[in-house]
Scaffold this motif. Structure first.
Motif, PDB file in Angstrom:
ATOM      1  N   TRP A  38      -1.318   7.977  -6.530  1.00  0.00           N
ATOM      2  CA  TRP A  38      -1.142   8.047  -5.081  1.00  0.00           C
ATOM      3  C   TRP A  38       0.176   7.416  -4.674  1.00  0.00           C
ATOM      4  CZ3 TRP A  38      -2.083  10.290  -0.733  1.00  0.00           C
ATOM      5  CH2 TRP A  38      -3.286  10.962  -0.510  1.00  0.00           C
ATOM      6  N   TYR A  71     -14.118   4.834   2.359  1.00  0.00           N
ATOM      7  CA  TYR A  71     -13.215   5.880   1.892  1.00  0.00           C
ATOM      8  C   TYR A  71     -13.849   6.624   0.720  1.00  0.00           C
ATOM      9  CZ  TYR A  71      -9.073   7.941  -0.322  1.00  0.00           C
ATOM     10  OH  TYR A  71      -8.169   8.799  -0.893  1.00  0.00           O
ATOM     11  N   SER A 122       0.844  -1.196   0.000  1.00  0.00           N
ATOM     12  CA  SER A 122       0.000   0.000   0.000  1.00  0.00           C
ATOM     13  C   SER A 122       0.876   1.240   0.000  1.00  0.00           C
ATOM     14  CB  SER A 122      -0.886  -0.009   1.255  1.00  0.00           C
ATOM     15  OG  SER A 122      -1.583   1.212   1.392  1.00  0.00           O
ATOM     16  N   LYS A 180     -10.504   6.225  -6.183  1.00  0.00           N
ATOM     17  CA  LYS A 180     -10.243   4.789  -6.133  1.00  0.00           C
ATOM     18  C   LYS A 180      -9.981   4.284  -7.546  1.00  0.00           C
ATOM     19  CE  LYS A 180     -13.606   4.252  -2.353  1.00  0.00           C
ATOM     20  NZ  LYS A 180     -14.808   3.502  -1.890  1.00  0.00           N
ATOM     21  N   ASP A 190      -0.643   3.447  -9.034  1.00  0.00           N
ATOM     22  CA  ASP A 190      -1.431   4.660  -9.298  1.00  0.00           C
ATOM     23  C   ASP A 190      -0.670   5.917  -8.909  1.00  0.00           C
ATOM     24  OD1 ASP A 190      -1.421   4.392  -6.568  1.00  0.00           O
ATOM     25  OD2 ASP A 190      -3.572   4.126  -6.346  1.00  0.00           O
ATOM     26  N   ALA A 230      -5.951   3.552  -3.107  1.00  0.00           N
ATOM     27  CA  ALA A 230      -7.206   2.871  -2.771  1.00  0.00           C
ATOM     28  C   ALA A 230      -7.809   2.278  -4.036  1.00  0.00           C
ATOM     29  CB  ALA A 230      -8.193   3.840  -2.130  1.00  0.00           C
ATOM     30  N   ALA A 231      -8.266   1.049  -3.910  1.00  0.00           N
ATOM     31  CA  ALA A 231      -8.976   0.387  -5.003  1.00  0.00           C
ATOM     32  C   ALA A 231     -10.447   0.294  -4.637  1.00  0.00           C
ATOM     33  CB  ALA A 231      -8.399  -0.998  -5.260  1.00  0.00           C
ATOM     34  N   ASP A 232     -11.280   0.218  -5.640  1.00  0.00           N
ATOM     35  CA  ASP A 232     -12.731   0.198  -5.428  1.00  0.00           C
ATOM     36  C   ASP A 232     -13.181  -1.206  -5.016  1.00  0.00           C
ATOM     37  OD1 ASP A 232     -15.357   0.917  -5.316  1.00  0.00           O
ATOM     38  OD2 ASP A 232     -15.647   1.122  -7.481  1.00  0.00           O
ATOM     39  N   THR A 233     -12.954  -1.521  -3.735  1.00  0.00           N
ATOM     40  CA  THR A 233     -13.307  -2.835  -3.189  1.00  0.00           C
ATOM     41  C   THR A 233     -14.010  -2.652  -1.845  1.00  0.00           C
ATOM     42  OG1 THR A 233     -11.214  -3.060  -1.985  1.00  0.00           O
ATOM     43  CG2 THR A 233     -11.253  -3.841  -4.271  1.00  0.00           C
ATOM     44  N   SER A 264     -12.284  -0.706   1.095  1.00  0.00           N
ATOM     45  CA  SER A 264     -12.224   0.761   1.076  1.00  0.00           C
ATOM     46  C   SER A 264     -13.612   1.376   0.934  1.00  0.00           C
ATOM     47  CB  SER A 264     -11.326   1.236  -0.072  1.00  0.00           C
ATOM     48  OG  SER A 264     -11.850   0.836  -1.323  1.00  0.00           O
TER      49      SER A 264
END
Length: 238
Positions: A217, A187, A133, A191, A215, A178-181, A184
């Protein structure tokens, strides 16, 4: 490494990033994917019925389960250490058992998998990818337990790389924001598509990379490491 024809094992394979890894590995013509899942009954129908997917009951914090998985999957040449948790807890106010649970999962769980599957990876001159991360490198309020665990897992990954390199095993560290899962869900920031995490990670294995920054980030935070701790938060506040 060319992934076609390889045998892979993915932890946390029933949803989120892990599920995308299974799909992407199959798309790259691996011979078999062992899908490590705490409760195989929760796997979707496509995964349960796919001829190249074998479900494995696996909790990475259970050493007996890890050893059983390694004994069953001695042909593994690609190990994806994806399973993880996020309790969204600070270090000082959280119940210490909650903090310990983060450490047990991300650090000792990953180490347990690495130790159990090292013989197979060495035998096949394989590859290991650890999903880390951007929070390996900084922290924000409320992320203390997760950040500490991921920072330790990052260091663990670097040490595993040194220990497995003489046998020709690649160890890849994967960093993302952050991933769209589900993990998260609370959050509200940007994402990325979890499919991108799987795709870029597997590209990294095929291209013999030791680190993948998925990404913006992760790239921004990595670039800020030479400044004061948590400098990325100062930049965002400005």
């Amino acid at each position: 490494m060319e992934l076609a024809g390889q045998t892979a094992l993915v932890t946390g394979a029933n949803r989120g990033i892990g599920r995308r890894f299974v799909a992407e590995l199959l798309a790259r013509d691996v011979r078999k994917v062992y899908a490590g899942i705490r409760n195989p009954d929760a796997a979707d129908q496509e995964m349960r019925e796919h001829p190249r997917v074998e479900l494995v009951r696996l909790d990475i914090t259970d050493t007996d389960a890890v050893e059983a998985a390694a004994h069953r999957a001695e042909d593994v040449s690609v190990l994806i250490n994806n399973a993880g948790i996020s309790t969204s807890q600070p270090l000082l106010e959280a119940d210490v058992d909650t903090v310990r649970r983060e450490i047990e999962t991300h650090v000792f769980g990953t180490l347990s998998m690495a130790r159990a599957f090292a013989p197979a990876l060495r035998a096949h001159q394989g590859a290991m990818a650890n999903i880390l991360s951007a929070l390996s490198w900084f922290s924000y309020p409320g992320s203390g337990a997760y950040s500490a665990a991921k920072a330790a897992e990052w260091s663990l990954t670097n040490s595993l790389r040194l220990e497995l390199a003489p046998a020709g095993v690649l160890v890849l560290g994967v960093h993302l924001g952050a991933a769209d899962t589900d993990i998260s869900a609370g959050y509200e920031g940007p994402k990325i598509d979890p499919t991108d995490v799987a795709r870029f990670s597997l590209d990294g294995i095929e291209n013999n990379q030791t680190e993948v920054l998925v990404d913006d980030w992760s790239r921004t935070v990595k670039a800020a490491l030479s400044s004061e701790p948590n400098a990325v938060l100062t930049a965002l506040a400005g």
